[in-house]
Design an enzyme around this catalytic site. Structure first.
Site, PDB file in Angstrom:
ATOM      1  N   SER A 184       1.498  -9.561  -0.763  1.00 34.57           N
ATOM      2  CA  SER A 184       1.275  -8.409  -0.820  1.00 34.57           C
ATOM      3  C   SER A 184       1.567  -7.633   0.614  1.00 34.57           C
ATOM      4  O   SER A 184       1.536  -6.376   0.909  1.00 34.57           O
ATOM      5  CB  SER A 184      -0.064  -7.963  -1.278  1.00 34.57           C
ATOM      6  OG  SER A 184      -1.013  -8.683  -0.434  1.00 34.57           O
ATOM      7  N   LYS A 231       0.840  -1.132   0.047  1.00 36.40           N
ATOM      8  CA  LYS A 231       0.029  -0.024  -0.081  1.00 36.40           C
ATOM      9  C   LYS A 231       0.856   1.216   0.023  1.00 36.40           C
ATOM     10  O   LYS A 231       0.421   2.176  -0.547  1.00 36.40           O
ATOM     11  CB  LYS A 231      -0.838   0.139   1.053  1.00 36.40           C
ATOM     12  CG  LYS A 231      -2.102  -1.011   1.178  1.00 36.40           C
ATOM     13  CD  LYS A 231      -3.219  -0.662   0.114  1.00 36.40           C
ATOM     14  CE  LYS A 231      -4.159  -1.781   0.135  1.00 36.40           C
ATOM     15  NZ  LYS A 231      -5.199  -1.575  -0.973  1.00 36.40           N
ATOM     16  N   GLU A 258      -9.528   6.134   3.000  1.00 34.95           N
ATOM     17  CA  GLU A 258     -10.397   5.355   3.710  1.00 34.95           C
ATOM     18  C   GLU A 258      -9.713   3.770   3.848  1.00 34.95           C
ATOM     19  O   GLU A 258      -8.691   3.801   3.196  1.00 34.95           O
ATOM     20  CB  GLU A 258     -11.587   5.025   2.672  1.00 34.95           C
ATOM     21  CG  GLU A 258     -11.196   3.840   1.533  1.00 34.95           C
ATOM     22  CD  GLU A 258     -10.283   4.360   0.766  1.00 34.95           C
ATOM     23  OE1 GLU A 258      -9.863   5.471   0.435  1.00 34.95           O
ATOM     24  OE2 GLU A 258      -9.554   3.590   0.030  1.00 34.95           O
TER      25      GLU A 258
END
Lengths: 399, 269
Positions: free
Chosen positions: A381, A92, A114
């Site tokens: 990830s 991210k 968010e």
């Protein structure tokens, strides 16, 4: 090989994507698109982004041969792209660094985000601290309860976490609330969307910032094994880590691209978060894509063990890759993901995020169907520290 | 001439500003929706804007969100909204009805199917919040082919080029969002509205209504001094929320009468 050049100028991936928003947001999106296009062409911006990715995030992330996992599965060799080793523990941050630099360039002093699992919220709070910006993170109150370590992290980093009580109290409602904040504070505020969804230019921009993952793999795999993998496997919620690793592999037509959705209790039970596997096209959160919806077009509640995949839509580029046949989409259930989670812990000494465990689960199914000379590359990830409470509860372990 | 165009022509002849109340179909109850539409008309509404509830109303503030959630909990659907309009038309052949909602319920029904059914039900205009001009080419064709007016939003942030684009696409009226924010916000910028409205009216050959943020008689009157129509939504729903089933109709009627009086007085002044 034909050039892949989507989206078009208006943000469409075939029939998907677009800018389905209220008029009140159109100018902000236009300004964002122009600023992003300008930054993309600016060598100085690109150099700063590269510097931050190297020195702040810790890129490039390594690719690791999971030898004992491979032996356990029996069949194709399984490699892991170690996005879990990034600063903040997931892919991210690749995107939030990019968007925060863009926010600074646009003169915005306040960022909002968010978050579902909290990884994007943590990554946003991190970059806001790094660049000295105010940060407000919207998070469904259900997710606040099940991801408390990440809530604490965000607060440590100086962010304000706003629990969202509307609708299903999960990621989609957090996104609604962040959009409402943005439309109200549009002049001072930059909205850092965490996935490849939302209105144009977000799906393209978030993909581009995450595409550093695939770009590295395209170089690293030949260095390690002399060629590209036969399959690239990644989990798909909104789909940012999957687009990140898929994008540079789109022209490598011999490499299968496989997205793994959250199968929840099983796609056949209806309790899942797998719109590409079992949904239909519609319009939500600014774009046309596959959705989990009822026959009246209302968005239905999703279910997944993993908060980060618990989303009723999916990035429009995935919808296009599915229809065009370039990528395949499957689902892994909660139980399969949990089994893969424990297996990776014990065979490789790596605690994966529950999201990423879905990709590992599918690799475990796929490997035995392939030859020992073949190669699967899994995008690992994120790491699983944030999931310890969830897993311990399910395993009956008291922390 | 469409019902919306006739209504505005009549108002113009009478030198009056249109009052357009909004509420959500199915809230406070499915049974009361059509009777409430009649009550609004009797109390002075010129056009009724009926909300089609959606699970993810991104452009709406907390009042309309709650209202949508309550309506959906009662199993309200777009199909039922159209049945309500059909029923309303049995008692009222002239008051225009505009549906306001989000794209996905219409997509699920199919655009063509929706437009045909809406026309048959007696709907006059459709405002889909999340279909802006750039995504609307096919939508406007479909809506127009079924004699419905496509209503579009404009905002303080809309550029002149967009105003021209909306002027080409829209019919019926244009809806100017009077603030930066969601429905029901409390910071209507009166001087911004007073400054912008004449420019919009010069550029658009249609009546221009103003909504979002009109809270009471005073703000309705301020808007009525410059606009062709005043849209009031969240405030009406709050009145419904505060009412019991016994005083629902009188309270809503009293509020709308008060707004009517304020709007008419402002124009005479």
């Amino acid at each position: 090989m034909k050039m892949y050049d989507l989206p078009d100028a208006r943000g469409h991936f075939g029939p998907y994507g677009g800018v389905f928003v209220a008029e009140t947001l159109v100018r902000a999106l236009t300004e964002l698109r122009e600023a992003y296009e300008e930054a993309s062409r600016d060598a100085e911006f690109q150099a700063e982004l590269a510097y931050e990715l190297k020195h702040f995030v810790g890129r490039p992330s390594p690719i690791y041969f999971a030898k004992r996992l491979t032996e356990h599965a029996g069949g194709a060799r399984i490699f892991l792209k170690r996005e879990d080793l990034n600063h903040t523990g997931a892919h991210k941050v690749n995107n939030t660094v990019g968007q925060a630099l863009l926010a600074r360039r646009m003169g915005k002093k306040r960022v909002i985000a968010e978050t579902g699992a909290g990884q994007h919220g943590v990554a946003s709070a991190t970059v806001a601290a790094r660049y000295g910006m105010e940060c407000v993170v919207y998070m469904g109150s259900e997710d606040v309860a099940r991801q408390s370590p990440n809530v604490f992290r965000m607060k440590l980093l100086g962010a304000t976490v706003v629990p969202v009580e509307s609708g299903s109290k999960t990621l989609k409602d957090a996104l609604n609330e962040a959009m409402r904040d943005w439309v109200t504070n549009v002049e001072s505020t930059f909205y850092i969307i965490g996935t490849v969804a939302g209105p144009h230019p977000y799906p393209m921009m978030v993909r581009d910032f995450n595409s550093v993952v695939g770009k590295e793999c395209v170089v690293q795999m030949p260095e390690m094994i002399g060629r590209q993998p036969d399959a690239v496997v990644a989990c798909v919620g909104g789909g940012s880590n999957a687009m990140g690793i898929f994008y540079d592999y789109i022209p490598f037509e011999k490499t299968r691209l496989i997205g793994v959705e959250a199968g929840g209790d099983g796609v056949e039970t209806g309790r899942h978060a797998a719109p590409l596997s079992a949904g239909t096209p519609g319009i939500l959160h600014g774009n046309r894509t596959y959705l989990m919806q009822d026959e009246d077009g209302q968005i239905i509640e999703t279910h997944s063990i993993s908060a980060g995949l618990d989303y009723p839509g999916v990035g429009p580029e995935h919808a296009w890759l599915k229809d065009s046949g370039r990528a395949e989409y499957v689902a892994a259930t909660d139980a399969e993901a949990l089994e893969a989670f424990h297996l990776l812990c014990r065979t490789e000494g790596i605690i994966p995020a529950l999201e990423s465990s879905h990709a590992v689960a599918h690799a475990l199914k796929l490997a035995p169907t392939m030859g020992k000379d073949q190669v699967i590359l899994v995008n690992l990830s994120g790491r699983g520290d944030k999931d310890l409470n969830t897993v311990s509860r399910l395993a009956g372990i008291t922390l | 001439m469409s019902r919306i165009a006739s209504a505005f022509a009549r108002l113009k002849a009478d030198r009056k500003v249109a009052l357009i109340p909004f509420f959500t179909a199915g809230d406070p109850s499915i049974e009361e929706t059509v009777p409430l539409m009649h009550t609004l008309v009797k109390a002075g509404a010129d056009i009724i804007e009926l909300g089609v509830p959606f699970s993810d109303p991104q452009a709406d503030g907390p009042v309309i969100q709650r209202s949508s959630e309550r309506a959906l909990a009662r199993k309200m659907t777009l199909r039922k909204v159209l049945e309500m309009v059909t029923e309303f038309r049995r008692g009222d052949a002239s008051t225009p009805v505009v549906l306001m909602g989000y794209a996905n319920p219409i997509e699920a029904m199919g655009r063509q199917n929706f437009a045909a059914l809406a026309q048959r039900a007696g709907v006059d205009g459709v405002l889909v919040v999340d279909i802006p001009p750039e995504e609307s080419a096919d939508w406007v064709r479909t809506v127009r082919a079924n004699d419905l007016d496509p209503i579009f939003l404009l905002a303080p942030t809309s550029t002149e080029a967009r105003v021209e684009q909306v002027a080409r696409l829209a019919s019926g009226f244009v809806y100017y969002v009077s603030l930066k924010g969601v429905t029901g916000a409390s910071h209507l910028d009166r001087s911004e509205v007073a400054d912008r409205l004449p420019k919009l009216q010069a550029a658009i050959p249609l009546p221009v209504g103003v909504g979002f943020g009109i809270r009471d008689a005073a703000s309705a009157a301020a808007v009525a001094e410059v606009a062709d129509a005043v849209v009031v939504g969240s405030r009406i729903i709050q009145e419904m929320e505060a009412s019991s089933s016994a005083d629902l109709h009188p309270r809503v009627a009293a509020l709308v009468s008060e707004l009517r009086g304020a709007v008419d007085a402002a124009r005479r002044a």
